[in-house]
Scaffold this motif. Structure first.
Motif, mmCIF file in Angstrom:
data_model
loop_
_atom_site.group_PDB
_atom_site.id
_atom_site.type_symbol
_atom_site.label_atom_id
_atom_site.label_comp_id
_atom_site.label_asym_id
_atom_site.label_seq_id
_atom_site.Cartn_x
_atom_site.Cartn_y
_atom_site.Cartn_z
ATOM 1 N N LEU A 111 -33.545 25.763 -6.369
ATOM 2 C CA LEU A 111 -32.770 25.472 -7.581
ATOM 3 C C LEU A 111 -31.733 26.557 -7.844
ATOM 4 O O LEU A 111 -30.602 26.270 -8.223
ATOM 5 C CB LEU A 111 -33.694 25.313 -8.785
ATOM 6 C CG LEU A 111 -34.493 24.016 -8.818
ATOM 7 C CD1 LEU A 111 -35.555 24.075 -9.914
ATOM 8 C CD2 LEU A 111 -33.583 22.815 -9.008
ATOM 9 N N ASP B 42 -40.463 17.541 -8.829
ATOM 10 C CA ASP B 42 -39.959 18.327 -9.958
ATOM 11 C C ASP B 42 -38.583 18.909 -9.653
ATOM 12 O O ASP B 42 -37.701 18.936 -10.509
ATOM 13 C CB ASP B 42 -40.937 19.461 -10.307
ATOM 14 C CG ASP B 42 -42.266 18.939 -10.831
ATOM 15 O OD1 ASP B 42 -42.302 17.801 -11.352
ATOM 16 O OD2 ASP B 42 -43.262 19.667 -10.718
ATOM 17 N N GLU C 140 -34.950 18.125 -11.531
ATOM 18 C CA GLU C 140 -34.112 19.200 -12.063
ATOM 19 C C GLU C 140 -32.725 19.185 -11.419
ATOM 20 O O GLU C 140 -31.713 19.420 -12.095
ATOM 21 C CB GLU C 140 -34.795 20.553 -11.850
ATOM 22 C CG GLU C 140 -34.060 21.733 -12.423
ATOM 23 C CD GLU C 140 -33.892 21.714 -13.946
ATOM 24 O OE1 GLU C 140 -33.072 22.510 -14.446
ATOM 25 O OE2 GLU C 140 -34.559 20.919 -14.639
ATOM 26 N N ARG D 119 -30.848 16.602 -13.147
ATOM 27 C CA ARG D 119 -30.504 17.017 -14.505
ATOM 28 C C ARG D 119 -29.273 17.925 -14.454
ATOM 29 O O ARG D 119 -28.353 17.787 -15.263
ATOM 30 C CB ARG D 119 -31.674 17.752 -15.169
ATOM 31 C CG ARG D 119 -31.435 18.056 -16.654
ATOM 32 C CD ARG D 119 -32.500 18.959 -17.236
ATOM 33 N NE ARG D 119 -32.433 20.325 -16.729
ATOM 34 C CZ ARG D 119 -31.497 21.217 -17.058
ATOM 35 N NH1 ARG D 119 -30.518 20.896 -17.872
ATOM 36 N NH2 ARG D 119 -31.534 22.438 -16.556
#
Length: 122
Positions: free
Chosen positions: A40, A64, A68, A71
């Motif tokens: 990330l 997950d 993200e 997002r």
């Protein structure tokens, strides 16, 4: 012309090294991370054209991380790499579906094909 950048998030060192080598030979710029949080961070600090993301990674699992990534950038192109069957992957009813799925173990040609297809669909 800049080379497309592919982020590979994979916790198995041999698979990570092989994936990087294959993609670099195809002319891609390759960034690598061994866990979800590192992946990330690289995604946020670089222009990334596609992500090859292992489902079972430490820190945050692939689902997950996928959520993200989307997002952060709703159109992110994410190839989920998994040793589980596609039916097992989709049974989890994820909030976000990957752009493509790359079953493990994969052949170099399979990796090259799916990355090229995902990038061409942009």
């Amino acid at each position: 012309m800049t080379r497309p950048t592919v982020l590979v998030v994979e916790d198995e060192p041999a698979i990570l090294a092989m994936t990087r080598l294959i993609l670099e030979r195809e002319g891609y710029e390759v960034l690598t991370a061994e866990d979800g949080p590192s992946g990330l961070a690289l995604f946020q600090s670089n222009v990334v054209d596609a992500v090859v993301l292992d489902v079972n990674i430490p820190g945050l699992n692939g689902w997950d991380v996928l959520a993200e990534l989307r997002r952060l950038r709703p159109g992110a192109r994410v190839i989920l790499s998994t040793g589980s069957g596609i039916d097992d992957v989709l049974e989890t009813e994820p909030a976000e579906l990957p752009t493509a799925v790359l079953p493990k173990p994969f052949l170099p040609a399979d990796l090259v094909e799916v990355v090229a297809r995902v990038l061409a669909a942009a």
